[in-house]
Design an enzyme around this catalytic site. Structure first.
Site, mmCIF file in Angstrom:
data_model
loop_
_atom_site.group_PDB
_atom_site.id
_atom_site.type_symbol
_atom_site.label_atom_id
_atom_site.label_comp_id
_atom_site.label_asym_id
_atom_site.label_seq_id
_atom_site.Cartn_x
_atom_site.Cartn_y
_atom_site.Cartn_z
ATOM 1 N N ALA A 163 -14.958 70.619 7.590
ATOM 2 C CA ALA A 163 -14.344 71.949 7.661
ATOM 3 C C ALA A 163 -12.842 71.817 7.855
ATOM 4 C CB ALA A 163 -14.964 72.756 8.798
ATOM 5 N N TYR A 165 -8.755 71.163 5.849
ATOM 6 C CA TYR A 165 -7.822 71.882 4.977
ATOM 7 C C TYR A 165 -8.412 72.132 3.599
ATOM 8 C CZ TYR A 165 -4.053 71.398 8.333
ATOM 9 O OH TYR A 165 -3.262 71.506 9.452
ATOM 10 N N ARG A 169 -13.273 72.632 15.997
ATOM 11 C CA ARG A 169 -12.863 73.141 14.685
ATOM 12 C C ARG A 169 -13.782 74.256 14.223
ATOM 13 N NH1 ARG A 169 -10.116 69.298 10.043
ATOM 14 N NH2 ARG A 169 -8.056 70.110 10.554
ATOM 15 N N THR A 210 -10.843 62.941 -1.832
ATOM 16 C CA THR A 210 -10.152 62.032 -2.748
ATOM 17 C C THR A 210 -10.565 60.602 -2.416
ATOM 18 O OG1 THR A 210 -8.304 63.560 -2.841
ATOM 19 C CG2 THR A 210 -7.894 61.295 -3.590
ATOM 20 N N ALA A 263 -4.287 59.779 -10.170
ATOM 21 C CA ALA A 263 -3.212 59.805 -11.170
ATOM 22 C C ALA A 263 -2.338 61.045 -10.988
ATOM 23 C CB ALA A 263 -3.804 59.774 -12.578
ATOM 24 N N ASN A 316 -1.761 62.851 -8.278
ATOM 25 C CA ASN A 316 -0.897 62.735 -7.107
ATOM 26 C C ASN A 316 0.160 61.649 -7.272
ATOM 27 O OD1 ASN A 316 -1.841 64.891 -5.747
ATOM 28 N ND2 ASN A 316 -3.002 63.768 -4.207
ATOM 29 N N ALA A 364 15.343 67.617 -5.112
ATOM 30 C CA ALA A 364 15.649 66.495 -4.218
ATOM 31 C C ALA A 364 15.463 66.953 -2.774
ATOM 32 C CB ALA A 364 17.081 66.023 -4.441
ATOM 33 N N CYS A 390 -1.611 63.670 1.697
ATOM 34 C CA CYS A 390 -2.185 63.128 0.461
ATOM 35 C C CYS A 390 -1.315 62.160 -0.327
ATOM 36 C CB CYS A 390 -2.611 64.268 -0.446
ATOM 37 S SG CYS A 390 -4.013 65.171 0.217
ATOM 38 N N LYS A 439 -0.916 58.528 0.966
ATOM 39 C CA LYS A 439 -2.258 57.946 1.081
ATOM 40 C C LYS A 439 -2.848 57.657 -0.305
ATOM 41 C CE LYS A 439 -5.632 61.051 1.909
ATOM 42 N NZ LYS A 439 -6.597 61.070 0.795
#
Ligand code: NAI
Length: 482
Positions: free
Chosen positions: A12, A14, A41, A131, A222, A224, A268, A276, A279
């Site tokens: 549970a 994000y 949570r 992921t 790919a 990310n 920039a 994410c 990682k």
């Protein structure tokens, strides 16, 4: 065929919370139960103060919670009842053992698979929403099949999530695409259709892309990696701009008008953050190493290296501009979340910038509209060696209720997060309460730099030189003594 009536989502967080809230909202005939091992949570999901801040999330949850959306700690019951189970648990970078610092830790995903295998009394579609590295679905399948009971069948799908924090609900309601990977067998394709049917309640068919499982898993890494690479590419350009007189915003505009490049994600900044990007890029790097592709690994590793470099470069710039010392100076930090419209601080560049300044003995006043005090102090204490005594953190760090309080009596103001409200502050008032010379460091390129210069600020921004004449800066306070 497989008809889906009940959905369970394990995790549970994000992703699990918002994703399943939108599924419940758009599919009133389905019952969706989100479960987690963390009772706090779950209690927050069942309260008026949800555990995460996300625009419009409150409304979506309120409209279906208790109707067809449930949050529970009873993982086993939800697994038993559901025909389709999302695994949406965290897959952090491993901080121990083999692959430490790079590989994704799949222990939570694996424990979900083992739980499902132990509990299930009927066939399930198990959907990998977390992921994961390529071929993780194979491990999940192996665990399920090694523990299978007679008459039960499993299909494992890959369905990576592309939502971005801060815009999660909009992204979920109107996704660029939904990706579903499955086995190239009739059972596999049937499972793909069953999950596709859930999304078709609101996502146009042509946006639902199906492919083989390994392509789907790799596509998330790919995507990310490409996004993070764009940030590191423009940040690398920003360093060139600062020493040449080119302006990175102009460069971004110029290249962004090339339709092959496109204008999004070219700003920039002090570097990407969030749970994410780093990682997942490191996950890809480790995968490449394991596949004996060291050149490919090195290529993607540089994306993370440039991000670290950019953060360090910015902190160094602050120190240099403040006459090479920030020791005992007060620096106001505006924004601590890794981006605007979220309270999430995971891997936020602000943490690194603050720690660099604390290492130099600076006092920092921090204000963020959505991040809680306890979270900021917890993040900053992630490197206890910076603080020689336990009281030192509280001595050096003050969490402020607003930007004006943070800026009062400070030597410099540093924008770390691009919250809209920071662009609309009364900078005249801020200037009058700061120590002189008063510096602004805009790490997100959101302020009106010329009007700040007019007010008397010394302004430093990423990718552009504004106050080039250091002698002018130095001479101002000492003018009377010459
Ligand atoms: P999170 O840390 O917010 O939530 C994960 C939840 O899973 C935690 O509440 C944890 O208590 C729970 N959990 C862990 N093991 C469990 C178990 N065995 N049984 C029941 N609950 C368990 O993580 P977040 O951010 O939701 O990420 C989840 C996955 O989605 C990760 O793989 C992440 O890479 C991926 N992702 C995250 C995005 C984001 O913006 N946060 C976007 C796209 C993908």
């Amino acid at each position: 065929g497989m008809s889906v009536k009940k959905i369970c989502c394990i995790g549970a967080g994000y992703v699990g919370g918002p994703t399943c809230s939108v599924i419940a909202y758009k599919c009133p005939e389905l019952q969706v139960t989100v479960v987690d091992v963390n009772p706090q949570r779950i209690a927050q999901w069942n309260s008026d103060e949800l555990p995460i801040f996300e625009p419009s999330l409150d409304e979506v949850v309120k409209s279906c919670r208790g109707r067809n959306l449930f949050f529970s700690t009873d993982v086993d019951q939800a697994i038993l009842e559901a025909e389709l189970i999302f695994i949406s648990v965290n897959t952090p970078t491993k901080n121990y053992g083999l692959g430490k610092g790079r590989a994704a830790d799949l222990k939570f995903v694996e424990s979900c698979a083992r739980r499902i295998a132990e509990i299930a009394k009927s066939s399930k579609i198990v959907v990998e929403k977390s992921t994961v590295p390529v071929k993780a679905a194979e491990s999940i399948t192996n665990i399920l099949k090694a523990n299978v009971k007679p008459g039960i069948k499993y299909q494992v799908l890959s369905n990576p999530e592309f939502l971005a924090e801060g815009t999660a609900i909009g992204d979920l309601l109107n996704p660029d695409r939904v990706l579903i990977g499955g086995e190239q067998t009739s059972e596999g394709q049937e499972a793909v259709s069953a999950l596709g049917w859930v999304y078709q309640h609101w996502v146009p068919r042509e946006k639902i892309i199906t492919m083989n499982t390994w392509s789907s898993e790799l596509s998330k890494l790919a995507a990310n990696a490409f996004l993070a690479q764009r940030i590191s590419s423009i940040n690398a350009m920003s360093a060139i701009c600062e020493v040449t007189g080119a302006d990175v915003s102009e460069v971004a505009h110029a290249i962004g008008t090339d339709s092959r490049i496109g204008n999004k994600f070219l700003k920039a900044s002090i570097g990407f953050g969030g749970s994410c990007f780093q990682k997942d890029v490191l996950n890809l790097v480790y995968l490449c190493e394991c596949l004996n592709l060291p050149e490919v690994a090195a290529y993607w590793q540089k994306v993370v290296d440039i991000n670290d470099y950019q953060r360090r470069r910015f902190s160094n710039q602050i120190i240099q501009r403040l006459f090479n010392t920030v020791t005992s100076k007060t620096i106001a930090i505006l924004g601590f979340a890794f981006k605007k419209d979220t309270g999430d601080t995971r891997e936020s560049s602000a943490i690194y910038i603050c720690q660099h300044l604390l290492e130099e003995g600076a006092h920092i006043n921090i204000y963020d509209p959505k991040v809680k005090k306890e979270q900021i102090l917890k993040d900053l204490s992630s490197r206890p060696e910076i603080f020689d005594s336990p009281d030192r953190l509280n001595e050096l760090v003050t969490i402020c209720p607003d930007a004006y309080t943070a800026a009062a009596d400070s030597h410099a103001l540093v924008i770390c997060t691009e919250w809209d409200e920071f662009a609309n502050l009364d900078y005249k008032k801020i200037y009058s309460h700061m120590l002189k010379p008063a510096f602004v460091f805009d790490g997100r390129l959101i302020l009106d730099h010329n009007s700040l210069l007019d007010l008397g600020f010394h302004v430093e921004v990423i990718g552009k030189r504004l106050t080039r004449d250091i002698s002018r800066v130095v001479r101002t306070p000492a003018a009377g003594s010459t």
